[in-house]
Write a protein that holds these residues in place. Sequence first.
Motif, PDB file in Angstrom:
ATOM      1  N   GLU A 133      -8.008 -30.827  -1.846  1.00  0.00           N
ATOM      2  CA  GLU A 133      -7.604 -31.914  -0.967  1.00  0.00           C
ATOM      3  C   GLU A 133      -6.233 -31.646  -0.339  1.00  0.00           C
ATOM      4  N   THR A 134      -5.321 -31.065  -1.122  1.00  0.00           N
ATOM      5  CA  THR A 134      -3.995 -30.758  -0.592  1.00  0.00           C
ATOM      6  C   THR A 134      -4.081 -29.663   0.465  1.00  0.00           C
ATOM      7  N   ARG A 135      -4.879 -28.617   0.197  1.00  0.00           N
ATOM      8  CA  ARG A 135      -5.039 -27.543   1.168  1.00  0.00           C
ATOM      9  C   ARG A 135      -5.627 -28.073   2.469  1.00  0.00           C
ATOM     10  N   GLU A 136      -6.684 -28.883   2.373  1.00  0.00           N
ATOM     11  CA  GLU A 136      -7.321 -29.407   3.582  1.00  0.00           C
ATOM     12  C   GLU A 136      -6.356 -30.265   4.383  1.00  0.00           C
ATOM     13  N   SER A 137      -5.540 -31.071   3.703  1.00  0.00           N
ATOM     14  CA  SER A 137      -4.563 -31.904   4.400  1.00  0.00           C
ATOM     15  C   SER A 137      -3.556 -31.043   5.146  1.00  0.00           C
TER      16      SER A 137
ATOM     17  N   MET B 264      -2.080 -38.493   2.511  1.00  0.00           N
ATOM     18  CA  MET B 264      -3.155 -38.318   1.543  1.00  0.00           C
ATOM     19  C   MET B 264      -3.258 -39.544   0.627  1.00  0.00           C
ATOM     20  N   ALA B 265      -4.443 -39.734   0.079  1.00  0.00           N
ATOM     21  CA  ALA B 265      -4.633 -40.765  -0.935  1.00  0.00           C
ATOM     22  C   ALA B 265      -3.984 -40.315  -2.246  1.00  0.00           C
ATOM     23  N   LEU B 266      -3.707 -41.278  -3.123  1.00  0.00           N
ATOM     24  CA  LEU B 266      -3.184 -40.957  -4.447  1.00  0.00           C
ATOM     25  C   LEU B 266      -4.102 -39.944  -5.128  1.00  0.00           C
ATOM     26  N   LEU B 267      -3.517 -38.887  -5.719  1.00  0.00           N
ATOM     27  CA  LEU B 267      -4.339 -37.892  -6.394  1.00  0.00           C
ATOM     28  C   LEU B 267      -3.690 -37.455  -7.706  1.00  0.00           C
ATOM     29  N   ARG B 268      -4.543 -36.976  -8.595  1.00  0.00           N
ATOM     30  CA  ARG B 268      -4.067 -36.393  -9.847  1.00  0.00           C
ATOM     31  C   ARG B 268      -3.985 -34.887  -9.665  1.00  0.00           C
ATOM     32  N   TYR B 269      -2.839 -34.315 -10.062  1.00  0.00           N
ATOM     33  CA  TYR B 269      -2.647 -32.866  -9.940  1.00  0.00           C
ATOM     34  C   TYR B 269      -1.814 -32.430 -11.145  1.00  0.00           C
ATOM     35  N   ASP B 270      -2.483 -31.872 -12.130  1.00  0.00           N
ATOM     36  CA  ASP B 270      -1.802 -31.446 -13.357  1.00  0.00           C
ATOM     37  C   ASP B 270      -0.984 -30.188 -13.108  1.00  0.00           C
ATOM     38  N   ILE B 271       0.127 -30.042 -13.845  1.00  0.00           N
ATOM     39  CA  ILE B 271       1.017 -28.890 -13.711  1.00  0.00           C
ATOM     40  C   ILE B 271       1.156 -28.209 -15.073  1.00  0.00           C
TER      41      ILE B 271
ATOM     42  N   PRO C  40       1.116 -37.873  -1.706  1.00  0.00           N
ATOM     43  CA  PRO C  40       1.711 -36.910  -0.759  1.00  0.00           C
ATOM     44  C   PRO C  40       1.550 -37.316   0.713  1.00  0.00           C
ATOM     45  N   VAL C  41       2.517 -36.859   1.503  1.00  0.00           N
ATOM     46  CA  VAL C  41       2.451 -36.929   2.967  1.00  0.00           C
ATOM     47  C   VAL C  41       2.819 -35.547   3.504  1.00  0.00           C
ATOM     48  N   ASN C  42       2.022 -35.026   4.429  1.00  0.00           N
ATOM     49  CA  ASN C  42       2.306 -33.735   5.059  1.00  0.00           C
ATOM     50  C   ASN C  42       2.559 -33.957   6.551  1.00  0.00           C
ATOM     51  N   ALA C  43       3.632 -33.358   7.054  1.00  0.00           N
ATOM     52  CA  ALA C  43       4.022 -33.576   8.453  1.00  0.00           C
ATOM     53  C   ALA C  43       4.401 -32.247   9.097  1.00  0.00           C
ATOM     54  N   PRO C  44       4.159 -32.102  10.423  1.00  0.00           N
ATOM     55  CA  PRO C  44       4.451 -30.842  11.106  1.00  0.00           C
ATOM     56  C   PRO C  44       5.880 -30.768  11.609  1.00  0.00           C
ATOM     57  N   VAL C  45       6.412 -29.556  11.662  1.00  0.00           N
ATOM     58  CA  VAL C  45       7.631 -29.252  12.405  1.00  0.00           C
ATOM     59  C   VAL C  45       7.209 -28.320  13.532  1.00  0.00           C
ATOM     60  N   LEU C  46       7.416 -28.748  14.782  1.00  0.00           N
ATOM     61  CA  LEU C  46       6.919 -27.997  15.936  1.00  0.00           C
ATOM     62  C   LEU C  46       8.005 -27.108  16.515  1.00  0.00           C
ATOM     63  N   GLY C  47       7.613 -25.902  16.940  1.00  0.00           N
ATOM     64  CA  GLY C  47       8.519 -24.983  17.597  1.00  0.00           C
ATOM     65  C   GLY C  47       8.585 -25.257  19.084  1.00  0.00           C
ATOM     66  N   PRO C  48       9.379 -24.493  19.828  1.00  0.00           N
ATOM     67  CA  PRO C  48       9.515 -24.695  21.279  1.00  0.00           C
ATOM     68  C   PRO C  48       8.204 -24.559  22.033  1.00  0.00           C
TER      69      PRO C  48
ATOM     70  N   LEU D 253       6.479 -25.169  10.594  1.00  0.00           N
ATOM     71  CA  LEU D 253       6.656 -25.525   9.186  1.00  0.00           C
ATOM     72  C   LEU D 253       5.841 -26.777   8.888  1.00  0.00           C
ATOM     73  N   VAL D 254       5.461 -26.914   7.620  1.00  0.00           N
ATOM     74  CA  VAL D 254       4.827 -28.136   7.132  1.00  0.00           C
ATOM     75  C   VAL D 254       5.782 -28.786   6.137  1.00  0.00           C
ATOM     76  N   VAL D 255       6.160 -30.033   6.409  1.00  0.00           N
ATOM     77  CA  VAL D 255       6.979 -30.795   5.474  1.00  0.00           C
ATOM     78  C   VAL D 255       6.029 -31.464   4.478  1.00  0.00           C
ATOM     79  N   HIS D 256       6.206 -31.142   3.211  1.00  0.00           N
ATOM     80  CA  HIS D 256       5.357 -31.666   2.136  1.00  0.00           C
ATOM     81  C   HIS D 256       6.208 -32.613   1.289  1.00  0.00           C
ATOM     82  N   ARG D 257       6.046 -33.929   1.532  1.00  0.00           N
ATOM     83  CA  ARG D 257       6.800 -34.917   0.762  1.00  0.00           C
ATOM     84  C   ARG D 257       5.882 -35.563  -0.263  1.00  0.00           C
ATOM     85  N   VAL D 258       6.334 -35.617  -1.499  1.00  0.00           N
ATOM     86  CA  VAL D 258       5.503 -36.107  -2.596  1.00  0.00           C
ATOM     87  C   VAL D 258       6.230 -37.241  -3.311  1.00  0.00           C
TER      88      VAL D 258
END
Length: 409
Positions: free
Chosen positions: A69-73, A86-93, A109-117, A123-128
Amino acid sequence: MGKPLIDYVAVFRALPGMVALLTPDLIYADANDDFLRLAGRTREQLLGRYIFDVFPENPNDPAAAGMRETRESMLRVVDSGERDTMALLRYDIEDTHRPGVWREHYWSPVNAPVLGPDGQVTLVVHRVEEVTELIHARGGPNGGARARVLEAELYTRARELQEVNERLRQAHAHEREVALALQAAMLPAPGPTGPHATAVRYRPAVGALNVCGDWYDLVDLPGDNLAIAVGDVVGHGLAAACTMGQLRSALSAACRVADGPAQALEALGLYARFVEGAEATTVVTTFVDWDSHTITYSCAGHPPPALVHDDGTVTFLDQATDPPLAARPEHLPRPQVRTGFSEGATLVLYTDGLIERRDEDIYTGLARLADSLAHHRHSAPEALADALLADLLPATGTTDDTALVVLRL
């Protein structure tokens, strides 16, 4: 007071909450202090490594789906350039000090783009948001039982939401297929245009539903002359494809009986007032007369056609521009302008997906188009059409579809 100097690296490291930066290949580029602390990893263990090499799936949980799910997002963000929550998910470490021991974690998690010129994702901003402690909170003698009930309910709701999202994704994918099939049926290859070579292209957007608002058309006129039009319906998906088909057919008929492109667009504008979804459609129509070597054009809120001369100069036909269809409360006559051309020049009509990017103004896109046209001006229309798409469209595609007509005059 002078403008303060801001150390953005220090700001990033000190951001509250878990934040990481990844490349479009999902390689860690950086992570803030909270991410390192809560994930139990050092910066050296993350940077330059593939995300799922650092955080693989728990092999002891056959139902684990957090990695997929994280990869697809993240890949959706890379492909679309849009934020993905993303919806709430369980991810063991796995515990770095005790290999084989996995600690249960719940993330939001929330994933957001950083766009170039160039408008591409760099870049992908991955906030958890770490919510494990909330789910495992103890509140008295029965706190453990309550926490387990809460955990089960949250996990069940998250799975249900993910299943709904997957069904929606499949439904959208099916609608996209139907819309594209309809688009292909309504945008056939052009018929014979005498000695004048022509090329047409349609490129759908990369998003699930961002397709099928654009069209092109070529209409035979008396005296072996030709009308060429391109248009763009506001909206996307199957509804936009149906609206597009109605407008394309109406304009094709109007061009055959109108005295010029302005009159054809006036008739189309009146018709659009009674077609659901047709408001604010943009369209440009050109009548090419080879006897007088002139092009007569009229534009309803659409990017201007480009006339490429043999010496490499490019003229944008922007002197007869009016608002989009049905955009004004009252009906008014539309303008049209006639301009001359020399044999061997090239006329190019297109929709905004070819030139517009979210991080730049339209003049930048028009300049890029002019440069490409000048560079490839001696190419045959088929080769020129391919070159324009290669030069102007990002390799990952755009979030808007693109229609294109190239005519050697």
